[in-house]
Design an enzyme around this catalytic site. Structure first.
Site, mmCIF file in Angstrom:
data_model
loop_
_atom_site.group_PDB
_atom_site.id
_atom_site.type_symbol
_atom_site.label_atom_id
_atom_site.label_comp_id
_atom_site.label_asym_id
_atom_site.label_seq_id
_atom_site.Cartn_x
_atom_site.Cartn_y
_atom_site.Cartn_z
ATOM 1 C CB SER A 544 4.990 72.626 -17.199
ATOM 2 O OG SER A 544 4.050 73.663 -17.437
ATOM 3 C CE1 TYR A 557 8.403 76.497 -15.352
ATOM 4 C CE2 TYR A 557 6.458 76.141 -16.721
ATOM 5 C CZ TYR A 557 7.160 75.911 -15.553
ATOM 6 O OH TYR A 557 6.642 75.088 -14.601
#
Ligand code: ZN
Length: 660
Positions: A544, A557
């Site tokens: 990410s 996350y």
């Protein structure tokens, strides 16, 4: 063997060609009569040319059509008299035969006519049927095959083997010039097949059935026809090792499809299998699919699988011994394998190719074992000599059939496994890998994955990446089905919005870490077992943008993806010596995924004081990034452009000044 003729169906036929299609399909319906292009049919009829004038024509099966599914356009109309006249020549090269037959086509757009077209033309009957039937050819492939055949088929013209095409047409034309053909029920071509004919479709078809039935009965009476059966354990690491060795012999990735049916295992467990399996094929035309012989593999394949190396050496010797001027050696990799005590194998670029090889192997082992079981001195499998097989393998007209297959794509023959495959980025990665030629195993916790992945070359499996057993079984299932794993994409992940550290629930943290980090670790751990036997193998981790440029409210996350990125770097160090690449892709702002809903989009946009549209293109290039964009990048990362790249992190974010 029984006739499948049905008067009611035949009555629906409007003309000669309809009847020809109907009875061709009856032949094609039985695999033991015709398999994968082995066999052809024709009818002589009057057709109209472009001017509306009547022309006597031979309508013969076109290349590329199978008898089982043939339709009217599958028959090519040739001018009959001119086609017959070709048989009066003393010699006709393959190139000239192809040119002259093309010239005789009434429709230039019709498919290339069968290589046996001239033979069909010279047989003086309206309908002509030709098969490479297992039973008759098996009988001829025995030590006393010719004598047995002449005895059983005293009412047929029995001819020795010659090359198909013009030479065979000429042999038959010469034989029937001095014979009264009406005396004969058919022609038996040793090591090749059967021709029958008749003035009506039914007569020609049923004579074929009668002749085949005769051989089947003979074999059943004279043979013990005990076909071995059995069960075996599957050695998945061995399978992956074999596949890698065959792929390197072929010079590109190959699928390896195992047949573990009782019949295959029984055959592979015979003490004499290494001897009887390597004497040659049923009919020489199988050679273009299966090569002359299969590779026989030890029960527990050693590293590097020396049998495959020995096979390629033997193939080079076979080429040296039999080749003639101007030939280039084909690849030396086996297409079929007999894996001692475990089953049989088919190797190919595509599942379709593997299925054809497996079909031929199944019929071949029936034929070999039947011949071996005959009584007394009749027992044994006596195929054509290597030289005769070689001549067919390298015959330009046979090789032309293979050239019709689609050229390989970048990932043809490769096996990919992708987690989180049901939707979004995972789905797009699967679709791109598939489009680039790979077979794709999609794993997802969503039970709909199985149905959603039911296309050819796609396998969907329900898998919870947090459950180690589920992960291991899914990866094993991929290997069991396709022979190995080359591309492992760790993509499954969850994103809980509003994960501010101060407010984060333990459950949000635990779940995020469990799925995004621990689940990926389980997947990479078990995929590594097979990747080390993969072809240009690679693991790709979907990270990410948050790793390099975190934002508030995504603590769990970001932490999970940062941990995952570090894990991928370590894995890159560990697997590099075995040739496995491990890279990470960092997408940002891919909004066409299940992680994003209208609400989460609005919340996030609002946090930055932007509209949803502005938020979606919030990058230096002002471009929206889609799942398909990520799919293309991942497929490229699995390909040759990234062959020397490992441990890398590749952003796909439209440019981000915090990352740059
Ligand atoms: Zn033939």
């Amino acid at each position: 063997m029984k006739s499948l003729w049905n008067d009611a169906d035949a009555a629906k036929c409007n003309d000669d060609l309809d009847l020809r299609v109907y009875s061709s399909r009856l032949l094609g319906a039985d695999e033991s009569l015709v398999m994968h292009g082995g066999g052809n049919t024709s009818v002589k009829s009057v057709v109209r040319d472009f001017f509306g004038d009547e022309v006597e024509a031979l309508l013969v099966k076109g290349s590329g059509w199978d008898l089982g599914t043939i339709e009217r356009p599958g028959f090519t109309a040739l001018r009959l008299a001119e086609t017959q006249r070709l048989a009066t020549l003393d010699e006709l090269s393959d190139l000239d035969m192809t040119r002259e037959l093309t010239r005789q086509k009434l429709d230039p757009g019709a498919p290339s006519p069968s290589v046996e077209a001239i033979l069909h033309a010279v047989l003086p009957a309206k309908f002509v049927d030709h098969t490479h039937t297992d039973a008759v050819v098996t009988l001829t492939n025995t030590p006393n095959g010719e004598a047995l055949t002449r005895e059983l088929y005293a009412d047929c013209l029995v001819l020795p083997y010659v090359m198909p095409g013009f030479i065979l047409s000429k042999q038959v034309a010469d034989a029937i010039a001095s014979e009264d053909l009406s005396r004969y029920a058919g022609i038996i071509l040793l090591h090749h097949g059967v021709f029958t004919w008749g003035e009506d479709a039914r007569g020609s078809y049923e004579r074929m059935i009668e002749l085949v039935d005769r051989a089947e009965r003979f074999l059943a009476e004279r043979g013990r026809v005990v076909h071995a059966g059995g069960e075996a354990e599957l050695d998945l690491d061995g399978l992956a090792r074999i596949r890698k060795a065959v792929s390197s012999a072929r010079g590109r990735a190959q699928l390896a499809v195992i047949d573990r049916s009782g019949d295959a295992v029984g055959y592979a467990s015979r003490d004499d299998v290494a001897v009887i399996a390597t004497r040659g094929p049923i009919t020489p035309d199988h050679v273009i699919r299966t090569k002359r012989v299969p590779v026989v593999l030890a029960e527990s394949p050693k590293e590097g699988v020396p049998e495959v190396e020995a096979y390629t050496q033997a193939y080079r010797a076979y080429f040296e011994a039999n080749h003639f001027e101007g030939l280039t050696m084909l690849d030396q990799a086996p297409r079929a394998g007999v894996w001692r005590n475990r089953g049989t194998l088919a190797f190919g670029n595509t599942l379709k190719e593997c299925a054809i090889i497996a079909d031929i192997a199944r019929h071949t082992r029936w034929a070999i074992q039947t011949a071996e079981s005959l009584d007394g001195s009749n027992a044994g499998w006596a195929a054509l000599s290597p030289k005769e097989i070689f001549d067919l393998e390298y015959w330009s007209l046979e090789q032309a059939k293979l050239k019709k297959a689609a050229p390989p794509s970048v990932h043809t023959g490769k096996v990919a496994v992708v987690t989180g495959a049901m939707q979004g980025i995972g789905r797009a990665i699967c679709e791109q890998l598939k489009a680039d030629g790979a077979v794709v195993v999609g794993l997802d916790i969503d039970g709909a994955i199985e149905k959603s992945f039911d296309a050819a070359g796609m396998l969907g499996r329900v898998c919870d990446v947090t459950d180690e057993q589920s992960v291991r079984q899914s990866l094993e299932a991929a290997v069991e089905r396709f022979g190995g794993i080359d591309i492992a994409v760790s993509n499954a992940g969850v994103f809980r919005p509003g994960e501010r550290v101060a407010d984060m629930t333990d459950e949000a943290w635990d779940t995020t870490l469990r799925v995004n980090l621990t689940g990926a670790q389980r997947f990479l751990k078990h995929a590594s077992r097979f990747l080390v036997h993969g072809v240009d193998a690679t693991a790709i981790v979907v990270g990410s943008r948050n790793v390099a440029a975190p934002g508030p409210g995504a603590g769990a996350y970001s932490a999970s993806k940062a941990g995952l990125t570090q894990l991928a770097r370590v894995l890159a160090l560990e697997l590099a010596p075995q040739g496995v690449r491990v890279n990470t892709v960092h997408p940002d702002a891919v909004f066409d995924t299940a992680l994003w809903t209208e609400d989460t989009l609005k919340t996030s946009a609002k946090r930055y004081g932007l509209t949803v549209e502005e938020y979606k293109t919030r990058n230096l290039m002002k471009r929206e990034i889609t799942s398909a964009d990520v799919g293309r990048l991942v497929s490229a990362m699995a390909g040759p452009a990234f062959a020397l790249t490992t441990g890398a992190q590749i952003p796909i974010d439209g440019g981000n000044d915090r990352v740059i």
